[in-house]
Design an enzyme around this catalytic site. Sequence first.
Site, mmCIF file in Angstrom:
data_model
loop_
_atom_site.group_PDB
_atom_site.id
_atom_site.type_symbol
_atom_site.label_atom_id
_atom_site.label_comp_id
_atom_site.label_asym_id
_atom_site.label_seq_id
_atom_site.Cartn_x
_atom_site.Cartn_y
_atom_site.Cartn_z
ATOM 1 N N ASP A 1 0.866 -1.183 0.000
ATOM 2 C CA ASP A 1 0.000 0.000 0.000
ATOM 3 C C ASP A 1 0.899 1.228 0.000
ATOM 4 O OD1 ASP A 1 -0.111 1.088 3.116
ATOM 5 O OD2 ASP A 1 0.085 -1.078 3.013
ATOM 6 N N GLU B 1 -8.027 4.995 11.971
ATOM 7 C CA GLU B 1 -6.943 4.738 12.916
ATOM 8 C C GLU B 1 -7.041 5.569 14.187
ATOM 9 O OE1 GLU B 1 -3.100 5.000 10.951
ATOM 10 O OE2 GLU B 1 -4.042 4.605 9.009
#
Length: 287
Positions: free
Chosen positions: A92, A183
């Site tokens: 990623d 997150e």
Amino acid sequence: MRRKSVKRKPPIRRRTKKNTSFFSGKVLRFMIAAFFVLLVFGTAYHYRNGLAYYFSFKSNRVLQKEAEDKRISDVRNYQVLNKHEGKVIGLDVSEYQGKISWTEVDTLENKYPVHFVFIRATVGDDRLDKKFNENWLGAKKNKLLRGAYHYYRPNENSLEQAELFIKTVSLSKGDLPPVLDIERLPENQSVERLKIGLKRWLKRVEEHYKVKPIIYTGERYYDDFLKEEFSDYLFWIANYNFYREEIDEEWLFWQFTEKASVNGIKGNVDVNIYNGDLQQLRYITVE
């Protein structure tokens, strides 16, 4: 004539020495040192194969594979990848990787083939990743399975964040499902309000692309806030713990390191394992 007065010095009091216990001084220091020595030797024994490969103290078994195996810079990466033969490896990336030479992106540590990549597209309700378009096209030209992800900001409007992602990302047949990256915890709202916002984003994006999004988060965040209430979604979990070496059977993807070397990318890059083979990965792509 007056006598001179003489000042007498006060008697000196000697401090009595304290009795030293058995676990003080040299004995305690020895026990602490012995504990750390045992810990180091225990860790070295557990990772003996990776360490042998890393430092070129090759066993007979490794020597037989020398032609196909090259030095891997990170011992844990070696351990993890060695235990997941047959699983699919991918990356990623975002603007933080700078300019990527996509024609060179083919293997991890010059050995493990790279088959997919998730690319950051948007952040919050107002920011585009500076390298998204370039990376999106580059990955396609390099015949990698590609997916796009949105970095969710808890304190911003969820539907506006969804619309920004939809406006930015055009998915084609064969692309991976969209990803919601969560997150952080909110500063100005409760966790319950956060969950409502996440559900709104997920629902809006699913309505648009006609495919259920994937949720990316850390393992602790997943366990504490998302596992139960979002159990009907597939998860991509980040865990870099040195002692975790295998993907959990409940995870769709596992981001196991943020410090790997890949051809075509300068500096470190995140690496992920898909919990299946390449045929199974193609099965979840957009139709």
